[in-house]
Design an enzyme around this catalytic site. Structure first.
Site, PDB file in Angstrom:
ATOM      1  CB  CYS A   1      -2.928   0.511   8.426  1.00 24.90           C
ATOM      2  SG  CYS A   1      -1.523   0.607   7.279  1.00 24.90           S
TER       3      CYS A   1
ATOM      4  CG  HIS B   1      -2.086  -0.829   1.350  1.00 25.12           C
ATOM      5  ND1 HIS B   1      -2.521  -1.320   2.222  1.00 25.12           N
ATOM      6  CD2 HIS B   1      -3.031  -0.849   0.372  1.00 25.12           C
ATOM      7  CE1 HIS B   1      -3.956  -2.043   2.216  1.00 25.12           C
ATOM      8  NE2 HIS B   1      -4.126  -1.809   0.917  1.00 25.12           N
TER       9      HIS B   1
END
Ligand code: ARG
Length: 282
Positions: free
Chosen positions: A271, A178
């Site tokens: 996150c 990511h």
């Protein structure tokens, strides 16, 4: 497709965060290079670490946090950065997860956004997109990663929807799957990033658009880039003294939080939060 009004102002300040307490957090499948069924997180430790992050953000950084309840069948729902990409004017582009294991989260996040009065935009059905995990809005430009969890078609959709240009950055290493695992916007044109996570041209794009602080391989592996930034305050995973030094030198106040039990699932501080640019009900 409906385009946002041209006078929409780019998001500039994070006013609130969305988090999800780890009541059903677990490691039940392997969908990234960090996750091993043979090395599951200790749930009590995970609670402690999540609470320390929550307290640091609310009490020390002083930023309000809204909460969404974790669905029992969604062990990764704690990673709210992947809910979607909030946009100016209470709009959001909902995530369309790459893996079925996380697709179960989509209706819960959609329901939460609608309940808060958001206008919800959906990606085309064949186009994977993992929200703020892979896209940041920086001063009227969308900076987005692709290839691992987000498809390049998502970038086109984001630009068409918002009218903002998208800088597309190719991710080439499965450990930095990511964008928010290897790229940290610090306000203005300043970013920290881990160069080896990107292909050579993406590195060039980053160097040409931003003032950069390179992150060492050791600290990239400790998720240094996965930090939460609120103005001049940064909450980072413990054990990243080099980045901490560079940030303090530039006048940032840095807090460290142990994140070992979430790193086992491939995530850390950033996150676990979603940046919201408009206040919602707690
Ligand atoms: N286990 C989760 C997954 O693989 C971790 C997500 C981390 N989120 C992030 N924004 N980097 O999807």
């Amino acid at each position: 497709m409906q385009t946002m009004p041209l006078n929409a102002k780019p998001a500039t300040r994070v006013v609130q965060l969305l988090m999800c307490a780890p009541s059903a957090y677990d490691l039940l499948y392997e969908i990234n290079a960090w996750m091993h069924l043979s090395d599951k997180p200790d749930k009590r430790q995970a609670w402690k670490q999540w609470e320390q992050l929550y307290q640091t953000l609310t009490e020390q950084v002083g930023i309000p946090v809204a909460l969404i309840e974790q669905a029992s069948e969604a062990p990764d729902m704690v990673f709210t950065a992947n809910a979607g990409l909030p946009l100016p004017g209470k709009q959001v582009v909902l995530s369309r997860f790459r893996h079925p294991e996380r697709q179960v989260e989509e209706p819960y996040f959609e329901h939460w956004f609608r309940q808060q009065g958001y206008q919800v935009h959906l990606m085309p059905s064949d186009c994977a997109f993992e929200g703020e995990g892979d896209a940041f809005l920086i001063d009227g430009t969308i900076v987005a990663g692709y290839r691992k969890r987000t498809d390049i078609c998502a970038h086109r959709y984001l630009s068409e929807l918002t009218g903002f240009p998208t800088l597309s950055l190719e991710l080439v290493d499965d450990r930095w799957y990511h964008l928010d695992t290897c790229f940290l916007p610090l306000g203005g044109r300043l970013v920290a990033y881990y160069p080896d996570a990107f292909d050579w041209y993406a590195r060039r794009v980053i160097e040409q658009h931003f003032e950069t602080i390179p992150v060492t391989p050791e600290e990239a592996l400790r998720f240094a880039c996965n930090s939460v930034v609120a103005d001049k305050q940064v909450v980072m995973p413990a054990g990243c003294p080099v980045l901490r030094f560079y940030l303090e030198e530039r006048g940032y106040t840095v807090y460290e939080v142990p994140m070992s039990e979430f790193i086992k699932s491939g995530g850390a501080c950033k996150c676990l939060v979603l940046y919201l640019t408009e206040p919602v009900n707690p």
